[in-house]
Design an enzyme around this catalytic site. Sequence first.
Site, short mmCIF file in Angstrom:
data_model
loop_
_atom_site.label_atom_id
_atom_site.label_comp_id
_atom_site.label_asym_id
_atom_site.label_seq_id
_atom_site.Cartn_x
_atom_site.Cartn_y
_atom_site.Cartn_z
N GLY A 1 -14.55 39.81 -58.20
CA GLY A 1 -13.35 40.00 -59.01
C GLY A 1 -12.31 40.79 -58.23
N LEU A 2 -11.10 40.82 -58.75
CA LEU A 2 -10.04 41.60 -58.11
C LEU A 2 -10.02 43.00 -58.73
CD1 LEU A 2 -7.48 41.54 -56.17
CD2 LEU A 2 -6.15 41.28 -58.29
N ASP B 1 -10.50 43.11 -62.77
CA ASP B 1 -11.03 44.38 -63.29
C ASP B 1 -9.90 45.38 -63.49
OD1 ASP B 1 -13.65 46.06 -63.67
OD2 ASP B 1 -12.22 47.33 -62.57
N TYR C 1 -5.71 53.28 -64.91
CA TYR C 1 -5.06 52.82 -63.68
C TYR C 1 -3.54 52.76 -63.87
CZ TYR C 1 -9.83 51.31 -62.52
OH TYR C 1 -11.19 51.25 -62.30
N LYS D 1 -11.43 49.43 -69.45
CA LYS D 1 -12.29 50.60 -69.67
C LYS D 1 -11.61 51.63 -70.58
CE LYS D 1 -13.69 49.72 -64.95
NZ LYS D 1 -12.47 49.35 -64.20
N HIS E 1 -15.58 54.41 -69.48
CA HIS E 1 -15.24 54.61 -68.07
C HIS E 1 -16.13 55.66 -67.38
CE1 HIS E 1 -11.59 53.96 -65.24
NE2 HIS E 1 -12.67 54.19 -64.54
#
Length: 317
Positions: A16-17, A43, A48, A77, A110
């Site tokens: 996945g990226l 992901d 983020y 997450k 997370h």
Amino acid sequence: MKSLTFANGDTMPAIGLGTWKSAPGEVFDAVLHAIKSGYRHIDCAAIYMNEKEVGKALRKAMDDGLVKREDLWVTSKLWNNAHKRDDIKPALKKTLSDLQLDYLDLYLVHWPVAMKPDVVFPDGPDDFLSLSEVPLSETWSGLEDMHAEGLARHIGVSNFNIEKLDEVMRNARVRPAMNQVEMHPYLAQQKLVDYCHDHDIHLTAYSPLGSGDRASRMKRENEPVLFDDPTIKDIARQHDCTPAQVLISWAVHRGTAVIPKSTNPGRIEQNLASAEVNLTEGDMEAIKHIGKDFRYIDGSLWAMEGSPYELSDLWTE
Ligand code: A2P
């Protein structure tokens, strides 16, 4: 492309990226380029701070007919400041709205670390909530509700050790389907892999390339560099591929998923092409014997002086 199969038959592409550290202004192009290149697994995470931009890229890819929603696997997450029962659904709803999706394929806790709702990153020990104030069982039960409502097709955890997985599974109505952890040849964690596979929990390897683009405050002096490892370089030469491709292929050969981050078009393609690198048993054995043990993401922020969390509780291997 190898994939991981879940109990209900759903499949997640092994490569996945990753989007941690992908800057706003770059991540839109990265996600769109990844999908154009054949990635079907992205992901993400609320923390983020780029999910809105990722969402725009997903929307464009679908509007342009590159891909249908059901062909994509999107993970996100729950951040540490939303572990309380009443905070979980609003956090997931925000992520869904940012990503412009009706459901996630996978939603993860997370970290096994809770913080007060108004805290993004802790400045001091008072910013935390202890696990007796917000037990992991409360957070997990909230995720189970999100699963029951269909907002998350699968639920799991991240940065959980064997003890914490045990704790969650003890009272679970839905068992965690995934544990996403730092994993690469310097942190192979074979015991955790064996435990997860014995309990039908898949693993995703994060920071598979060593996350060299972390902020300098997250780095220690003289960290080992995976790309410079002589064994990895030697295997790359033999397969006529790059060290990054060896690292990604290693994770796939172990039966885990892997989420290399890149915002560079050529490297995004190169990383997906790791699926074609066929490491031999001999290569896997040589990597097993590298003998270095190093955790890049050591969680020390959670274990600041006075915090209810200790590194010895987080990591047991
Ligand atoms: P970039 O985004 O410029 O490609 P990790 O996935 O372990 O977090 O590592 C991400 C880091 O590795 C980023 O600095 C990323 O830079 C770099 N990277 C990603 N793919 C490759 C590759 N194929 N070769 C070299 N560096 C890479």
